[in-house]
Design an enzyme around this catalytic site. Structure first.
Site, PDB file in Angstrom:
ATOM      1  N   LYS A  25       0.842  -1.195   0.000  1.00 42.01           N
ATOM      2  CA  LYS A  25       0.000   0.000   0.000  1.00 42.01           C
ATOM      3  C   LYS A  25       0.881   1.251   0.000  1.00 42.01           C
ATOM      4  O   LYS A  25       2.103   1.191  -0.046  1.00 42.01           O
ATOM      5  CB  LYS A  25      -0.934  -0.028   1.209  1.00 42.01           C
ATOM      6  CG  LYS A  25      -1.863  -1.242   1.276  1.00 42.01           C
ATOM      7  CD  LYS A  25      -2.742  -1.359   0.075  1.00 42.01           C
ATOM      8  CE  LYS A  25      -3.927  -2.309   0.222  1.00 42.01           C
ATOM      9  NZ  LYS A  25      -3.742  -3.500   1.011  1.00 42.01           N
ATOM     10  N   HIS A  26       0.252   2.400   0.114  1.00 43.93           N
ATOM     11  CA  HIS A  26       0.979   3.665  -0.051  1.00 43.93           C
ATOM     12  C   HIS A  26       1.954   3.951   1.068  1.00 43.93           C
ATOM     13  O   HIS A  26       3.026   4.513   0.838  1.00 43.93           O
ATOM     14  CB  HIS A  26      -0.029   4.811  -0.178  1.00 43.93           C
ATOM     15  CG  HIS A  26      -0.884   4.706  -1.391  1.00 43.93           C
ATOM     16  ND1 HIS A  26      -1.904   3.783  -1.494  1.00 43.93           N
ATOM     17  CD2 HIS A  26      -0.852   5.383  -2.565  1.00 43.93           C
ATOM     18  CE1 HIS A  26      -2.466   3.901  -2.676  1.00 43.93           C
ATOM     19  NE2 HIS A  26      -1.855   4.859  -3.344  1.00 43.93           N
TER      20      HIS A  26
END
Length: 398
Positions: A189-190
């Site tokens: 994820k980010h």
């Protein structure tokens, strides 16, 4: 091999984790408080409650919304298992809605179609998923919820979308239309926490419920105790919760990563921009809409490929790209057709034409901040070569 996603860890992240390890706290200490404050500030929300996974965040949010036996949670069928499973954990039932075949997103129309049954009165929560990082049209979805199931709580699954922006300019995680927004901090994820998640909300009562559920359902608040005269060791449990606490080291890493989120998302958008320009003319391949370039957080860059017209199966294309060092993935096989849900509800593919159209063409290609310009060019070159080769082979066969 260039994978479809990978974390970006630097020395500042490593030092942040080391500092947490050197501190007096390994859990329930100042790092979690600092991360929650920073995340709430970033999302323009009043509260953030961190936990040990995106799945835990969904479970906490559904529980805080009062989901339980006899209630229904509506989720899009194009999502990861956890969006649906968290409702089952609480004894509720899941109602799947179809998605737009091009974006993979729940829309007000697909939601309305799912709600036009007698289950509308039992809907306790609706969970739009910001698939691939592109925010759903929350204003339209909120209007549909208010019109068709006004007692339902709107909970956004933003596991793909931290750093994304709604059409009105507000960041994903703010509460313009919803009661809660959930996040995941898995390594692809980010921002990475190792494993981690969080829920944002503006409601103090929901924040209290989330925090209690995260820690076994325990409370030490004097005004809530039935035996307030007990000593400082005393606590009570008024409803069961879970141990969803997140370690200090994970929060230290997530806080360090959050400082770089704007840069991470900017790089994802830069890579997406290259793909949108360099892959636009490949026959049989359609790309995500270019008008979301500056609003999507670009967790995924999902091609839609007409494999039949190409004359090669998706497996053959993925194997060919892997042979050139390019990793790919497919997001997602519709959750409604997973054996557990298909057996439980009797679902068929024909019930979800948008999701099936998306799934049958979907191919996620690499996009993550640590990609070099050379790796981006390699992905583009390999895709163009692989698809051109397939088209030549099909022409010869014809």
């Amino acid at each position: 091999m260039i994978p479809y996603g990978r974390q970006s860890i630097d020395e500042a992240d490593i030092e942040a984790v080391a500092a947490a390890l050197r501190s007096d706290w390994l859990t329930q200490g100042p790092a979690i408080e600092a991360f929650e404050a920073s995340l709430a500030q970033h999302c323009r929300s009043r509260y953030a409650v961190a936990c040990n996974s995106g799945t835990a965040a969904l479970h906490m949010a559904y529980a805080a919304a009062g989901v339980g036996p006899g209630s229904v949670v509506v989720v899009p069928t194009n999502t990861f298992l956890a969006t649906a499973n968290a409702a089952i954990y609480l004894g509720a039932e899941v109602r799947f809605c179809d998605v737009d075949s091009e974006t993979g997103l729940m829309t007000s129309a697909t939601l309305a179609a799912a709600l036009r049954t007698d289950i509308g009165r039992r809907v306790r929560a609706v969970a739009p998923v910001h698939f691939a990082g592109q925010p759903c049209e929350m204003a339209a979805i909120s209007e549909t919820v208010q019109r068709l199931c006004p007692r339902a709580t709107l909970i956004e699954d933003a596991s793909h979308a931290i750093g994304g922006v709604h059409r009105d300019g507000s960041p994903v995680g703010s509460l313009g239309h919803s009661s809660m927004v959930t996040f995941s901090f898995h390594p692809v994820k980010h921002i990475a926490a190792g494993e981690g998640g969080a829920v944002t909300t503006d409601c103090p009562d929901l924040q209290k419920r989330l925090s209690s559920f995260r820690c076994h359902g325990m409370t030490k608040q004097t005004n809530e105790l039935r035996r307030p005269t007990e000593g400082p060791w005393y606590y009570e449990m008024h409803a069961p919760g879970f141990n969803y606490r997140i370690p200090e080291m994970s929060c230290a890493l997530a806080s360090s990563q959050l400082k770089k989120l704007d840069r991470f998302v900017a790089r994802r958008r830069e890579i997406a921009d290259h793909y949108l320009h360099e892959l636009a003319d490949i026959p049989g391949v359609s790309l995500p809409p270019a008008n979301v370039l500056k609003t999507s957080a670009w967790h995924l860059f999902c091609l839609h490929v007409d494999f039949h017209a190409l004359g090669r199966t998706r497996i053959e294309v993925m194997e060919s790209l892997a042979g050139t060092g390019i990793g790919t993935q497919v997001h997602y096989y519709p959750v409604s057709l997973q054996p557990f849900y298909a057996d439980r509800y009797g679902h068929t593919a024909a019930q979800f034409p948008g999701a099936m159209n998306h799934y049958e063409r979907a191919l996620s290609i690499p996009v993550f901040p640590a990609m070099t310009d050379g790796e981006v060019k390699q992905v583009i070159s390999s895709i163009r070569h692989t698809f051109a080769g397939a088209q030549v082979a099909r022409s010869i066969a014809a």
